[in-house]
Structures are given as structure tokens and as C-alpha cells.
Write a protein that holds these residues in place. Structure first.
Motif, PDB file in Angstrom:
ATOM      1  N   GLY A  65       0.787  -1.232   0.000  1.00 56.22           N
ATOM      2  CA  GLY A  65       0.000   0.000   0.000  1.00 56.22           C
ATOM      3  C   GLY A  65       0.809   1.267   0.000  1.00 56.22           C
ATOM      4  O   GLY A  65       0.282   2.334   0.335  1.00 56.22           O
ATOM      5  N   ALA A  66       2.110   1.161  -0.381  1.00 58.07           N
ATOM      6  CA  ALA A  66       2.971   2.339  -0.362  1.00 58.07           C
ATOM      7  C   ALA A  66       2.990   3.081  -1.685  1.00 58.07           C
ATOM      8  O   ALA A  66       3.910   3.843  -1.966  1.00 58.07           O
ATOM      9  N   GLY A  67       1.997   2.874  -2.522  1.00 63.73           N
ATOM     10  CA  GLY A  67       1.864   3.645  -3.748  1.00 63.73           C
ATOM     11  C   GLY A  67       2.807   3.220  -4.851  1.00 63.73           C
ATOM     12  O   GLY A  67       3.493   2.202  -4.767  1.00 63.73           O
ATOM     13  N   GLY A  68       2.825   4.023  -5.923  1.00 60.21           N
ATOM     14  CA  GLY A  68       3.688   3.742  -7.045  1.00 60.21           C
ATOM     15  C   GLY A  68       3.112   2.671  -7.957  1.00 60.21           C
ATOM     16  O   GLY A  68       1.973   2.212  -7.809  1.00 60.21           O
ATOM     17  N   ILE A  69       3.909   2.252  -8.916  1.00 63.35           N
ATOM     18  CA  ILE A  69       3.462   1.279  -9.905  1.00 63.35           C
ATOM     19  C   ILE A  69       3.214  -0.081  -9.275  1.00 63.35           C
ATOM     20  O   ILE A  69       2.463  -0.905  -9.822  1.00 63.35           O
ATOM     21  N   GLY A  70       3.825  -0.331  -8.122  1.00 58.07           N
ATOM     22  CA  GLY A  70       3.614  -1.607  -7.452  1.00 58.07           C
ATOM     23  C   GLY A  70       2.179  -1.846  -7.052  1.00 58.07           C
ATOM     24  O   GLY A  70       1.707  -2.985  -7.015  1.00 58.07           O
ATOM     25  N   GLN A  71       1.454  -0.755  -6.771  1.00 54.52           N
ATOM     26  CA  GLN A  71       0.036  -0.888  -6.423  1.00 54.52           C
ATOM     27  C   GLN A  71      -0.763  -1.416  -7.599  1.00 54.52           C
ATOM     28  O   GLN A  71      -1.618  -2.295  -7.453  1.00 54.52           O
ATOM     29  N   GLU A  72      -0.485  -0.875  -8.789  1.00 56.98           N
ATOM     30  CA  GLU A  72      -1.166  -1.363  -9.992  1.00 56.98           C
ATOM     31  C   GLU A  72      -0.741  -2.793 -10.314  1.00 56.98           C
ATOM     32  O   GLU A  72      -1.548  -3.598 -10.797  1.00 56.98           O
ATOM     33  N   LEU A  73       0.501  -3.107 -10.051  1.00 56.01           N
ATOM     34  CA  LEU A  73       0.992  -4.475 -10.263  1.00 56.01           C
ATOM     35  C   LEU A  73       0.228  -5.463  -9.391  1.00 56.01           C
ATOM     36  O   LEU A  73      -0.213  -6.528  -9.854  1.00 56.01           O
ATOM     37  N   LYS A  74       0.053  -5.106  -8.137  1.00 59.32           N
ATOM     38  CA  LYS A  74      -0.678  -5.975  -7.214  1.00 59.32           C
ATOM     39  C   LYS A  74      -2.139  -6.111  -7.631  1.00 59.32           C
ATOM     40  O   LYS A  74      -2.709  -7.215  -7.588  1.00 59.32           O
ATOM     41  N   ASN A  75      -2.759  -5.005  -8.036  1.00 56.64           N
ATOM     42  CA  ASN A  75      -4.160  -5.062  -8.455  1.00 56.64           C
ATOM     43  C   ASN A  75      -4.343  -6.001  -9.653  1.00 56.64           C
ATOM     44  O   ASN A  75      -5.315  -6.758  -9.712  1.00 56.64           O
ATOM     45  N   SER A  76      -3.411  -5.940 -10.589  1.00 54.12           N
ATOM     46  CA  SER A  76      -3.504  -6.801 -11.764  1.00 54.12           C
ATOM     47  C   SER A  76      -3.356  -8.272 -11.394  1.00 54.12           C
ATOM     48  O   SER A  76      -4.053  -9.135 -11.935  1.00 54.12           O
ATOM     49  N   MET A  77      -2.457  -8.549 -10.460  1.00 51.65           N
ATOM     50  CA  MET A  77      -2.279  -9.938 -10.022  1.00 51.65           C
ATOM     51  C   MET A  77      -3.513 -10.431  -9.286  1.00 51.65           C
ATOM     52  O   MET A  77      -3.947 -11.572  -9.471  1.00 51.65           O
ATOM     53  N   ASP A  78      -4.091  -9.575  -8.441  1.00 50.30           N
ATOM     54  CA  ASP A  78      -5.283  -9.992  -7.691  1.00 50.30           C
ATOM     55  C   ASP A  78      -6.447 -10.312  -8.624  1.00 50.30           C
ATOM     56  O   ASP A  78      -7.251 -11.207  -8.351  1.00 50.30           O
ATOM     57  N   LEU A  79      -6.527  -9.562  -9.723  1.00 55.46           N
ATOM     58  CA  LEU A  79      -7.631  -9.757 -10.682  1.00 55.46           C
ATOM     59  C   LEU A  79      -7.285 -10.770 -11.775  1.00 55.46           C
ATOM     60  O   LEU A  79      -8.130 -11.035 -12.644  1.00 55.46           O
TER      61      LEU A  79
END
Length: 271
Positions: free
Chosen positions: A225-239
Motif C-alpha cells: 500500500g505504499a503507492g507507485g506502480i507496485g500498487q497497480e501491479l498488485k491489483n492486476s495480479m489480484d484480478l
């Protein structure tokens, strides 16, 4: 009095004994190494069977990732810019904190010798805690977003940078430093004019290295939850949105490669 022949025989005996001892040491070390890796493989749960069954699944995911999604590229670029900014600000804060701390942690120039070991222990503690863990703690303290990532990067890099700075200062040539000290100049003035110019290129090169490293490390801070592109990376993996994931990974690779080239060019100029 031994004859030359007897001395030769004694030398041969000692040589054979030395060879025997070396063989025993070699086999003891070999047994230890093999035993270590047997235990390590067991603890790491290495399972080649699972890898063999998982590779086809991975290949199917790669097939699903094509064609990549391009409609969210502006969002991904914004998040990537956040990641680069997190790394830049965190590294800058760490460097500003590392410079005075490195002076305390350098045995040859510290103005307070009693603080040498406590400072070193403090830096080791910062280095021992990864920026990922720091970011996780700061997410709980300051909330979700890039600021938590900046603080996590800053604390871990502070310890690592200061350790490198201090080690280099301890190995630096102190001839000019001592020469200026004999003129009656203060310690701070001597450091600024006699020591800093000598070590500055290495310090700047080290700072560039940590900035480049932190850009790569920051890509995973979004997982907590510390922002940056990693947040979008995690969202894509979750979905399980693999085409979106592929686009994000491609952008990360392009940006990291470009920054790597820029950092190398700047380090060569500094050298």
C-alpha cells in the motif's frame, strides 16, 4: 647429524603428512557443504515436480497476456513517475542523513570516539530492516500512499549509504586532512576543504547507485500500500488480469533500463 639422504626422507615424510592433512580437511569441508545444501533444500521446500507442473500454467498466463492493454498507459506512467519520485526523495533524505552519520561512524575522523560503536550498531539496525518492512510499518503510521514508501526507502538507505560512506572515509588518504589540521583549522573546516573533495566523487557515485537500486526496489512497495506502480501491479495480479500485468511489467523494464543507462553514464562522468 643426519645425512642428506635422511633429511630428504624426513622432508618427504612431512610432505606426505601435509598432503594427508589437506585431504582430510578437503573431505571434511566437502561433507559440510553437501550437508548444508541438503538441509537448505529441505528448508526451502525445493520441489522440481511442482516446477514442472507449474511451467505450463505460467505459459498459459503468458499467452493470455497478449495483446497488452494500452488504454491505461497514462495511469501506469503516472504511477511509474510516483515510483521514481519515491526513490529520488527517499535516497536524497537518506544521503543527507548519511553524511553526518558517516563522520561519526568513521574511526579516523569521528569527533566523538565513544559514539563510534553505537553509531555503527544503529546503522547496522537500519540496514538489517528492509525498506519493504519499513514501508509496511509506515503505512500503518501515516496511511496508504507514496509517503510511506519514501520513509521506508529513506531509513533503509540511510543505514546502507552511511556504512559505505564511512568505510570509504576510513580507507581514504588523510594526508591533506592532517596537513590542514596542523594549520589550526577546525575539524569541520578541515573535513569540508581537505576530505570532502577527495571522497565526493565516490559518495556521489554511491548515491546514484542507491537511487537506481531504490527505483527497482520501489516497484514492489505498492504491495503493502505504499503507492507507485507496485500498487497497480498488485491489483492486476489480484484480478488475474495478465494483459494489464504484462503492460505494467514492460513499462517497468523500459524505465529501469533507461535509468540504469543514465546512472552508468553519470557515474562514468564522475569517475
Amino acid at each position: 647429524m643426519m645425512t642428506p639422504a635422511e633429511r630428504t626422507l624426513n622432508d618427504l615424510d612431512r610432505m606426505q603428512q601435509g598432503i594427508s592433512v589437506a585431504r582430510v580437511q578437503f573431505w571434511l569441508i566437502a561433507v559440510f557443504v553437501v550437508a548444508f545444501y541438503v538441509v537448505a533444500i529441505h528448508l526451502a521446500a525445493v520441489d522440481l515436480g511442482k516446477l514442472a507442473t507449474g511451467l505450463p500454467k505460467l505459459w498459459r498466463w503468458i499467452e493470455q497476456a497478449w495483446p497488452p492493454k494500452l488504454d491505461e498507459v497514462p495511469l501506469f506512467l503516472l504511477r511509474t513517475a510516483e515510483t521514481v519520485a519515491m526513490a529520488a526523495i527517499g535516497t536524497t533524505i537518506a544521503t543527507l542523513l548519511a553524511l553526518p552519520t558517516a563522520m561519526l561512524a568513521s574511526r579516523n575522523i569521528t569527533p566523538f570516539p565513544r559514539l563510534y560503536y553505537p553509531t555503527r550498531w544503529f546503522l547496522n539496525a537500519l540496514r538489517g530492516i528492509d525498506s519493504f518492512v519499513f514501508a509496511l510499518l509506515f503505512v500503518a503510521a501515516v496511511g496508504l500512499g507514496p509517503f510511506a514508501g519514501v520513509l521506508g526507502i529513506a531509513l533503509h538507505t540511510w543505514g546502507s549509504s552511511a556504512k559505505f560512506f564511512a568505510d570509504h572515509i576510513e580507507n581514504a588518504n588523510l594526508g591533506p586532512f592532517e596537513a590542514v589540521r596542523t594549520t589550526g583549522a577546525g575539524r569541520l573546516t578541515t573535513i569540508m576543504y581537505a576530505l570532502v573533495p577527495d571522497v565526493l566523487p565516490v559518495l556521489l557515485s554511491t548515491t546514484l547507485f542507491w537511487w537506481e537500486f531504490n527505483v527497482r526496489a520501489s516497484t514492489v512497495l505498492g504491495v503493502v500500500g505504499a503507492g507507485g506502480i507496485g500498487q497497480e501491479l498488485k491489483n492486476s495480479m489480484d484480478l488475474l488480469d495478465f494483459s494489464r500485468l504484462f503492460t505494467i511489467i514492460a513499462i517497468i523494464l523500459v524505465v529501469v533500463t533507461a535509468l540504469d543507462q543514465l546512472s552508468n553514464w553519470l557515474r562514468q562522468r564522475l569517475g
